[in-house]
Design an enzyme around this catalytic site. Structure first.
Site, PDB file in Angstrom:
ATOM      1  N   ARG A 156      43.257  41.031  36.817  1.00 53.53           N
ATOM      2  CA  ARG A 156      43.387  42.399  37.360  1.00 53.53           C
ATOM      3  C   ARG A 156      43.529  42.344  38.882  1.00 53.53           C
ATOM      4  NH1 ARG A 156      37.002  43.931  36.764  1.00 53.53           N
ATOM      5  NH2 ARG A 156      36.419  43.327  38.881  1.00 53.53           N
ATOM      6  N   GLY A 157      43.709  43.522  39.479  1.00 55.12           N
ATOM      7  CA  GLY A 157      43.702  43.666  40.941  1.00 55.12           C
ATOM      8  C   GLY A 157      44.721  42.792  41.645  1.00 55.12           C
ATOM      9  N   VAL A 190      35.239  29.695  37.298  1.00 53.23           N
ATOM     10  CA  VAL A 190      35.539  28.707  38.349  1.00 53.23           C
ATOM     11  C   VAL A 190      34.279  28.042  38.899  1.00 53.23           C
ATOM     12  CG1 VAL A 190      37.750  29.715  39.056  1.00 53.23           C
ATOM     13  CG2 VAL A 190      35.637  30.464  40.196  1.00 53.23           C
ATOM     14  N   ALA A 209      39.998  34.328  42.920  1.00 46.34           N
ATOM     15  CA  ALA A 209      38.782  34.880  42.314  1.00 46.34           C
ATOM     16  C   ALA A 209      37.737  35.095  43.395  1.00 46.34           C
ATOM     17  CB  ALA A 209      38.246  33.926  41.239  1.00 46.34           C
ATOM     18  N   TYR A 219      29.304  37.669  51.960  1.00 45.40           N
ATOM     19  CA  TYR A 219      30.758  37.715  51.727  1.00 45.40           C
ATOM     20  C   TYR A 219      31.530  37.157  52.931  1.00 45.40           C
ATOM     21  CZ  TYR A 219      35.248  39.938  50.409  1.00 45.40           C
ATOM     22  OH  TYR A 219      36.560  40.194  50.083  1.00 45.40           O
ATOM     23  N   LYS A 225      34.060  33.973  53.187  1.00 45.27           N
ATOM     24  CA  LYS A 225      35.479  34.151  53.533  1.00 45.27           C
ATOM     25  C   LYS A 225      35.841  33.402  54.827  1.00 45.27           C
ATOM     26  CE  LYS A 225      36.602  36.659  49.969  1.00 45.27           C
ATOM     27  NZ  LYS A 225      37.493  36.100  48.942  1.00 45.27           N
TER      28      LYS A 225
HETATM   29  P1  NAD Z   1      38.716  42.279  41.548  1.00 47.42           P
HETATM   30  O1  NAD Z   1      37.245  42.357  41.387  1.00 47.42           O
HETATM   31  O2  NAD Z   1      39.544  43.413  41.039  1.00 47.42           O
HETATM   32  O3  NAD Z   1      39.267  40.920  40.899  1.00 47.42           O
HETATM   33  C1  NAD Z   1      38.609  39.688  41.044  1.00 47.42           C
HETATM   34  C2  NAD Z   1      38.875  38.842  39.802  1.00 47.42           C
HETATM   35  O4  NAD Z   1      38.179  37.597  39.947  1.00 47.42           O
HETATM   36  C3  NAD Z   1      38.365  39.510  38.526  1.00 47.42           C
HETATM   37  O5  NAD Z   1      39.347  39.477  37.539  1.00 47.42           O
HETATM   38  C4  NAD Z   1      37.162  38.651  38.153  1.00 47.42           C
HETATM   39  O6  NAD Z   1      36.901  38.599  36.755  1.00 47.42           O
HETATM   40  C5  NAD Z   1      37.591  37.296  38.702  1.00 47.42           C
HETATM   41  N1  NAD Z   1      36.425  36.414  38.849  1.00 47.42           N
HETATM   42  C6  NAD Z   1      35.220  36.714  39.386  1.00 47.42           C
HETATM   43  N2  NAD Z   1      34.377  35.672  39.268  1.00 47.42           N
HETATM   44  C7  NAD Z   1      35.069  34.681  38.640  1.00 47.42           C
HETATM   45  C8  NAD Z   1      34.739  33.377  38.219  1.00 47.42           C
HETATM   46  N3  NAD Z   1      33.507  32.889  38.412  1.00 47.42           N
HETATM   47  N4  NAD Z   1      35.682  32.621  37.609  1.00 47.42           N
HETATM   48  C9  NAD Z   1      36.928  33.115  37.400  1.00 47.42           C
HETATM   49  N5  NAD Z   1      37.297  34.367  37.756  1.00 47.42           N
HETATM   50  C10 NAD Z   1      36.378  35.142  38.373  1.00 47.42           C
HETATM   51  O7  NAD Z   1      38.962  42.041  43.106  1.00 47.42           O
HETATM   52  P2  NAD Z   1      40.274  42.187  44.008  1.00 47.42           P
HETATM   53  O8  NAD Z   1      40.107  43.385  44.865  1.00 47.42           O
HETATM   54  O9  NAD Z   1      41.509  42.048  43.215  1.00 47.42           O
HETATM   55  O10 NAD Z   1      40.071  40.909  44.969  1.00 47.42           O
HETATM   56  C11 NAD Z   1      40.743  39.678  44.781  1.00 47.42           C
HETATM   57  C12 NAD Z   1      40.424  38.788  45.980  1.00 47.42           C
HETATM   58  O11 NAD Z   1      40.834  39.438  47.181  1.00 47.42           O
HETATM   59  C13 NAD Z   1      38.937  38.479  46.134  1.00 47.42           C
HETATM   60  O12 NAD Z   1      38.779  37.144  46.581  1.00 47.42           O
HETATM   61  C14 NAD Z   1      38.509  39.426  47.236  1.00 47.42           C
HETATM   62  O13 NAD Z   1      37.382  38.962  47.929  1.00 47.42           O
HETATM   63  C15 NAD Z   1      39.757  39.452  48.105  1.00 47.42           C
HETATM   64  N6  NAD Z   1      39.868  40.645  48.968  1.00 47.42           N
HETATM   65  C16 NAD Z   1      40.033  41.884  48.456  1.00 47.42           C
HETATM   66  C17 NAD Z   1      40.154  42.972  49.322  1.00 47.42           C
HETATM   67  C18 NAD Z   1      40.386  44.379  48.826  1.00 47.42           C
HETATM   68  O14 NAD Z   1      40.539  45.277  49.642  1.00 47.42           O
HETATM   69  N7  NAD Z   1      40.447  44.624  47.528  1.00 47.42           N
HETATM   70  C19 NAD Z   1      40.092  42.773  50.709  1.00 47.42           C
HETATM   71  C20 NAD Z   1      39.900  41.484  51.195  1.00 47.42           C
HETATM   72  C21 NAD Z   1      39.810  40.427  50.318  1.00 47.42           C
END
Ligand code: NAD
Length: 444
Positions: A215-216, A260, A287, A351, A355
């Protein structure tokens, strides 16, 4: 999720009120679609340096019309203004920036591009020339803040000798694929790079692994890498199995249920990649989780679990893929960091630590992987996903608006940036941290 404030601002009366209180209106950004021309108007090419010839060639090869002087007509909108500043060797010479961009700034169209090219100051011997080249950064970042209507500005620093490595970077930064990348400085070195037979499918025949792909942002990354020709191995936790299979089936990839943080996660991935595909060409450590809490109230678990997913796993998996020989020659590794890892954030010490650690991974590994393989990080700002939809209303609205483009980014914006870094043609780009944040006003 319905977003009350956003819908009020976007309603007719809301727009009037928002304007009065100084909330700038967001322009809908031009985003890539098949068959779209590189630019929405001609490119004006300025400056005289060692890069001009190659920039001219790339622009024409990518189908852009190139002008050497500003268009006489008031109405004509420029798709881009590109200034080769690599020939600027003195403080006086910097005037060329002011004289070049000043008169044409208003002619840059919606989602237009301003691009400055220079030399990494560290690669310059002469002190005044190094001063002038370093000064380009302040100019370009300010330009990004002055441009309107979704237009962006970037600086590309090209090491002497790497002139023929700039094509993939120019194509990305000029195109609408870089919609939400603004005010960034990217360095191009001389690593091994191969231009693709087809620039629309640079990953043809390659195998990519994307973690957190159900997702995402991860889902968008998997989609874009598949669009670019890769077979994508989509990885996520077993609890996300159904959604993961759906994504994998839709993009013609495969699903691998894997936590992971498992001790043998790297080994499992390496064996899967070697047995089924002979190895892996692209690895995206996407992830990630949040466990927000101010430091004094944070539990052991909130620290430990987050660090295991966000940082320890990418470090270990990268090592194992290398040690087992599963990471092919020419491989590209991309880590998904965050602007909060650069600027820090209250309530996110865990976090931000993880990062920032990923940036450390990129910086420590890039010299070891060179010249064949690369490792880079993207640092997203506010991206519209489930993660940001869960924020409190006002934090969310502030996050969305406090950037030069006055809006949040889309998962596809992060994905397109990763696709550029994953290309075989991007071998000159390594050890870089590229923010995908619309030039967020907070942080570096
Ligand atoms: P999200 O929560 O929608 O998706 C994260 C995915 O990672 C999920 O599908 C989850 O099941 C998977 N995941 C979590 N733990 C896991 C594990 N142990 N093993 C395998 N998979 C695992 O989040 P997102 O918003 O799509 O974020 C994706 C990445 O982008 C993340 O690293 C997040 O920190 C980074 N990020 C997001 C934003 C934002 O604005 N959304 C901003 C900066 C960074």
């Amino acid at each position: 999720m319905a977003d009350l404030l956003q819908s009020i601002i976007e309603s007719g009366p809301g727009k009037v009120v928002a304007k009065r209180v100084g909330v700038p209106e967001a322009t809908e950004l031009r985003r890539w679609e098949p068959g779209q021309p590189l630019l929405d108007g001609p490119a004006l090419l300025l400056g005289e340096g060692r890069l001009r010839g190659e920039v001219d060639r790339v622009l024409r090869a990518a189908g852009a019309a190139v002008l050497e002087t500003p268009p006489p007509g008031e109405g004509e909108r420029l798709g881009a203004v590109v200034l080769d500043a690599s020939g600027i060797t003195s403080v006086d010479g910097l005037r060329e920036l002011y004289e070049g961009f000043g008169p044409v700034l208003r002619s840059i169209g919606a989602s237009g591009r301003a691009l400055v090219l220079g030399t990494p100051p560290a690669a310059v011997e002469d002190v005044e020339e190094a001063v002038a080249q370093r000064a380009l950064e302040g100019f370009t970042r300010s330009l990004g803040k002055e441009l309107r209507k979704g237009a962006t500005a970037q600086l590309v620093l090209v090491k002497p000798g790497a002139e023929d490595r700039i094509e993939s970077t120019l194509r990305f930064l000029l195109s609408s694929k870089s919609a939400y990348v603004d005010g960034q400085v990217v360095q191009v070195d001389g690593g091994d790079a191969t231009d693709p037979a087809d620039w629309e499918r640079p990953l043809d025949g390659q195998v990519a692994v994307v973690t957190g792909a159900s997702r995402g942002i991860g889902e968008a990354i998997a989609e874009v890498l598949a669009r670019d020709g890769a077979h994508v191995v989509c990885v996520d936790v077993p609890a996300q199995g159904e959604a993961l299979t759906k994504v994998a089936n839709r993009i013609g990839g495969s699903a691998l249920q894997l936590d992971v943080t498992a001790d043998d996660a790297g080994q499992t991935l390496a064996e899967h990649a070697k047995e089924r595909h002979g190895g892996v060409d692209v690895v995206v450590h996407n992830a990630g989780i949040t466990r927000d809490r101010t430091l004094g109230r944070m539990s052991d678990d909130e620290w430990d679990v987050l660090m295991a997913v966000n940082l320890a796993a990418p470090v270990r998996i990268t090592d194992t893929l290398l040690d087992t020989g599963a990471l092919n020659e020419g491989a590209r590794v991309v880590c998904v960091s965050s602007v909060n890892g650069i600027a820090g954030q209250r309530g996110q010490a865990n976090y931000a630590t993880s990062k920032a650690g990923l940036i450390g991974l990129v910086q420590a590994q890039s010299p070891k992987l060179a010249p064949s393989r690369t490792i880079n990080a993207v640092a997203p700002g506010f991206i519209e996903t489930q993660m940001t939809a869960a924020m409190p209303l006002f934090t969310r609205e502030a996050g969305r608006r406090l950037n030069s483009l006055n809006q949040g980014g889309q998962p596809v914006d992060v994905a397109e940036t990763i696709a550029w870094l994953s290309s075989p043609a991007s071998g000159g780009v390594t050890g870089q941290v590229v923010r995908v944040c619309g030039q967020m006003l907070l942080g570096a």
